[in-house]
Scaffold this active site. Structure first.
Site, PDB file in Angstrom:
ATOM      1  N   ASP A  62      20.636  39.052 -53.973  1.00 21.67           N
ATOM      2  CA  ASP A  62      20.141  38.987 -52.593  1.00 21.67           C
ATOM      3  C   ASP A  62      21.107  38.135 -51.783  1.00 21.67           C
ATOM      4  O   ASP A  62      20.979  36.904 -51.747  1.00 21.67           O
ATOM      5  CB  ASP A  62      18.757  38.326 -52.539  1.00 21.67           C
ATOM      6  CG  ASP A  62      17.675  39.147 -53.203  1.00 21.67           C
ATOM      7  OD1 ASP A  62      17.098  40.005 -52.536  1.00 21.67           O
ATOM      8  OD2 ASP A  62      17.397  38.904 -54.396  1.00 21.67           O
TER       9      ASP A  62
ATOM     10  N   ARG B 166      22.311  33.552 -52.079  1.00 18.78           N
ATOM     11  CA  ARG B 166      22.289  33.104 -53.476  1.00 18.78           C
ATOM     12  C   ARG B 166      23.590  32.445 -53.890  1.00 18.78           C
ATOM     13  O   ARG B 166      23.607  31.619 -54.801  1.00 18.78           O
ATOM     14  CB  ARG B 166      22.003  34.282 -54.411  1.00 18.78           C
ATOM     15  CG  ARG B 166      20.754  35.088 -54.094  1.00 18.78           C
ATOM     16  CD  ARG B 166      19.524  34.235 -53.884  1.00 18.78           C
ATOM     17  NE  ARG B 166      18.308  35.046 -53.841  1.00 18.78           N
ATOM     18  CZ  ARG B 166      17.180  34.643 -53.312  1.00 18.78           C
ATOM     19  NH1 ARG B 166      17.090  33.445 -52.753  1.00 18.78           N
ATOM     20  NH2 ARG B 166      16.110  35.427 -53.326  1.00 18.78           N
TER      21      ARG B 166
ATOM     22  N   ARG C 145      14.762  36.631 -41.124  1.00 22.57           N
ATOM     23  CA  ARG C 145      15.384  37.637 -41.989  1.00 22.57           C
ATOM     24  C   ARG C 145      15.419  39.006 -41.307  1.00 22.57           C
ATOM     25  O   ARG C 145      16.102  39.910 -41.781  1.00 22.57           O
ATOM     26  CB  ARG C 145      14.637  37.733 -43.315  1.00 22.57           C
ATOM     27  CG  ARG C 145      14.654  36.451 -44.120  1.00 22.57           C
ATOM     28  CD  ARG C 145      13.727  36.545 -45.313  1.00 22.57           C
ATOM     29  NE  ARG C 145      14.218  37.497 -46.304  1.00 22.57           N
ATOM     30  CZ  ARG C 145      13.468  38.029 -47.263  1.00 22.57           C
ATOM     31  NH1 ARG C 145      12.170  37.739 -47.328  1.00 22.57           N
ATOM     32  NH2 ARG C 145      13.985  38.862 -48.136  1.00 22.57           N
TER      33      ARG C 145
ATOM     34  N   HIS D  41      11.622  45.857 -46.562  1.00 24.78           N
ATOM     35  CA  HIS D  41      10.733  46.064 -47.704  1.00 24.78           C
ATOM     36  C   HIS D  41       9.786  47.187 -47.321  1.00 24.78           C
ATOM     37  O   HIS D  41       8.957  47.014 -46.423  1.00 24.78           O
ATOM     38  CB  HIS D  41       9.952  44.805 -48.018  1.00 24.78           C
ATOM     39  CG  HIS D  41      10.809  43.586 -48.219  1.00 24.78           C
ATOM     40  ND1 HIS D  41      11.370  42.876 -47.179  1.00 24.78           N
ATOM     41  CD2 HIS D  41      11.207  42.956 -49.355  1.00 24.78           C
ATOM     42  CE1 HIS D  41      12.063  41.837 -47.668  1.00 24.78           C
ATOM     43  NE2 HIS D  41      11.984  41.868 -48.983  1.00 24.78           N
TER      44      HIS D  41
ATOM     45  N   HIS E 167       5.041  36.744 -51.169  1.00 28.23           N
ATOM     46  CA  HIS E 167       5.429  35.804 -52.213  1.00 28.23           C
ATOM     47  C   HIS E 167       4.269  34.867 -52.537  1.00 28.23           C
ATOM     48  O   HIS E 167       4.205  34.301 -53.634  1.00 28.23           O
ATOM     49  CB  HIS E 167       6.638  34.970 -51.776  1.00 28.23           C
ATOM     50  CG  HIS E 167       7.922  35.743 -51.745  1.00 28.23           C
ATOM     51  ND1 HIS E 167       8.286  36.515 -50.680  1.00 28.23           N
ATOM     52  CD2 HIS E 167       8.910  35.864 -52.668  1.00 28.23           C
ATOM     53  CE1 HIS E 167       9.454  37.078 -50.929  1.00 28.23           C
ATOM     54  NE2 HIS E 167       9.847  36.708 -52.118  1.00 28.23           N
TER      55      HIS E 167
ATOM     56  N   ASP F 268       9.772  45.173 -55.623  1.00 31.39           N
ATOM     57  CA  ASP F 268       9.975  43.738 -55.442  1.00 31.39           C
ATOM     58  C   ASP F 268       9.485  43.048 -56.717  1.00 31.39           C
ATOM     59  O   ASP F 268       8.817  43.647 -57.566  1.00 31.39           O
ATOM     60  CB  ASP F 268       9.226  43.245 -54.205  1.00 31.39           C
ATOM     61  CG  ASP F 268       9.922  42.076 -53.524  1.00 31.39           C
ATOM     62  OD1 ASP F 268      10.740  41.400 -54.178  1.00 31.39           O
ATOM     63  OD2 ASP F 268       9.646  41.832 -52.334  1.00 31.39           O
TER      64      ASP F 268
END
Length: 509
Positions: A67, A75, A136, A167, A179, A251
């Site tokens: 990601d 990352r 995002r 998504h 999440h 996901d």
């Protein structure tokens, strides 16, 4: 070559090198994909070695994913370009810049051995200020989000790296971050059309494209199941109506929205619902259990053999993506250009900008507010919050003080800060997310009332906090806080940069 049921797994691993435990996990699961996190990555050279070692230890071909969105979700930060992130790119509203970013990201990732960047996010900021996606997102306008996302995809594809639209069917419709917990979207089918528009546009050229689903209950299609487990969403909508025949990835099943308990059963349910790869990013024990369950499902016919073979072919197709001719670009200079072009001014009715060169300036920082767990802290991500870095950024003003906020400051601490701030000519508040903390909202109200004649509010992370700001208070937005965005912010404060970025989404509904 592993073709068993475990090949349908996309796993995360621990550590920065392939030890005996990681090698055994790859062999025993037979996973077809690995996704790398900040916990795995130190710098570009180490990442290159790690990826090569993972491939050597795997029993078959390995699709390596990461990601690397930019902004809040990065990352790897050392040895590659850290871009400002999607909302800043949306504020620039320049497809050429987006394609150039995609080219740089793609070339840097390809040099490490990455096959698939799990980006771009194509979720809309509808409603405005949606906490599930925030900065995002590329914005609220489906047409502009679609165009910018397609440009990012073109850039990455030219470098030989696949892209993953996420998504599906649209996290912008979520009420909360999956999440953390389950979110439901009560939109009618017609209400989903704006959220689907970026997919429709980008899938016109689906070469090198994957799609990631989300843990959201889209009630118009399935009132009972998360989209992750809903054939109506994955098979009838994405595969059927939208005609997508590329790689479909779930996901992470290790999220708060997925019912706790039987991870193995969830993995099989996600695969039978239509996913080619099922992401289980944490926990070797659960990953092994998921691999075993997928193997049994394949042997018993619950996973259809033809679909299983096609799923693995889709992984192969992404690894066959050939790079084209990508012009060499200075990634750092491009990131700075995006950061500078994105800067937005909400208003400066009192004429507090630029800060006078002899002004006594108090810089207020910290108070992170609500932050999604998806936003890991990478090594050297370029996010500055330390006192030394702040002094360096504000070196042009010789009389600078600083005040660090707690996550949720007390009323007494707020009153002390406001009293101290009255001794300065300008108060620059580098604000993050204010809505999620009562103390920070109280501070904002007090600052707007007592310090309006000197307050300059900088929305570093969430420009939608502007809805809480009194009319007439000077405020600007950077749409993020990586190093180049902080530098652009200081340029605006000093009068060296005129903020001209567009607002990618309305502040209020």
């Amino acid at each position: 070559m592993s073709r068993g049921g475990g090949a349908r797994l996309l796993i995360g691993v621990d550590g920065t090198e392939v030890d005996a435990g990681t090698a055994a996990l790859l062999r025993e699961t037979g996973c077809r994909g690995v996704v790398l996190f900040a916990r795995n990555l130190v710098d570009a050279a180490q990442a290159r070695r790690l990826i090569a070692d993972l491939r050597a230890a795997a029993p078959g071909p390995l699709l390596v994913c990461v990601d690397q969105e930019g902004g809040r979700v990065v990352r790897l930060a050392r040895g590659v370009t850290v871009f400002p992130g999607n909302l800043a790119l949306g504020a620039c509203d320049d497809e050429a810049l987006a394609e150039a970013q995609g080219q740089v990201q793609g070339a840097e990732l390809a040099a490490l051995g990455v096959d698939l960047n799990l980006a771009p996010v194509v979720d809309l900021l509808l409603p405005p200020g949606n906490a599930a996606i925030g900065t995002r997102s590329l914005g609220a306008d489906p047409a502009r989000v679609a165009a910018l996302a397609a440009a990012l995809v073109r850039g990455q594809r030219a470098a030989g790296v696949g892209s993953c639209l996420k998504h599906f069917p649209g996290l912008g419709a979520a009420e909360v971050d999956p999440h953390v917990t389950v979110s439901r979207a009560a939109l009618p089918e017609a209400g989903w059309e704006p959220h689907l528009a970026p997919y429709v546009h980008c899938l016109r050229d689906a070469r090198g494209l994957a799609v990631m689903s989300t843990h959201l209950v889209a009630e118009a299609y399935d009132r009972e199941h998360l989209a992750t487990f809903a054939p109506a969403v994955l098979r009838r909508l994405l595969r059927g109506r939208l005609g997508f025949d590329g790689l479909l990835v779930s996901d992470d099943l290790c999220m708060g929205a997925v019912p706790p308990g039987d991870l193995a059963r969830a993995a099989v349910a996600a695969a039978t619902a239509g996913h080619d790869l099922v992401a289980v990013c944490h926990g070797p024990e659960g990953q092994r259990a998921a691999a075993s369950a997928l193997g049994r499902a394949l042997a018993e016919g619950r996973l259809e053999e033809g679909e299983h073979a096609r799923a693995l072919e889709r992984c192969d197709d992404l690894q066959r993506l050939a790079p084209g001719r990508v012009p060499e670009r200075d990634g750092a200079a491009l990131a700075r250009t995006i950061a500078r072009r994105a800067m937005h001014r909400f208003g400066d009715a009192r004429g507090l900008l630029p800060l006078p060169p002899d002004a006594r300036v108090l810089v207020v920082h910290g108070g992170a507010g609500v932050r999604s767990v998806v936003a890991e802290a990478p090594r050297a991500a370029g996010v500055a919050d330390g006192e030394a870095r702040l002094r360096a950024l504000f070196a042009a003003w010789p009389a600078v003080g600083s005040a660090r906020l707690d996550e949720d400051p007390s009323q007494a601490a707020i009153e002390r800060l406001v009293a101290r701030a009255e001794g300065f000519d300008r108060v620059v508040w580098l604000a993050r997310e204010l809505r999620g903390r009562a103390g920070l909202r109280f501070l904002l109200a007090r600052a707007c009332h007592r310090l309006a004649d000197r307050l300059v509010l900088v929305h570093l992370r969430d420009p939608f906090d502007q809805a809480l700001v009194d009319t007439g208070v000077t405020s600007i937005a950077s749409f993020g806080e990586v190093e180049c965005q902080l530098e652009a912010t200081v340029e605006v404060l000093g009068g060296d940069l005129e903020p001209r970025g567009r607002l990618p989404a309305p502040i209020r509904p």
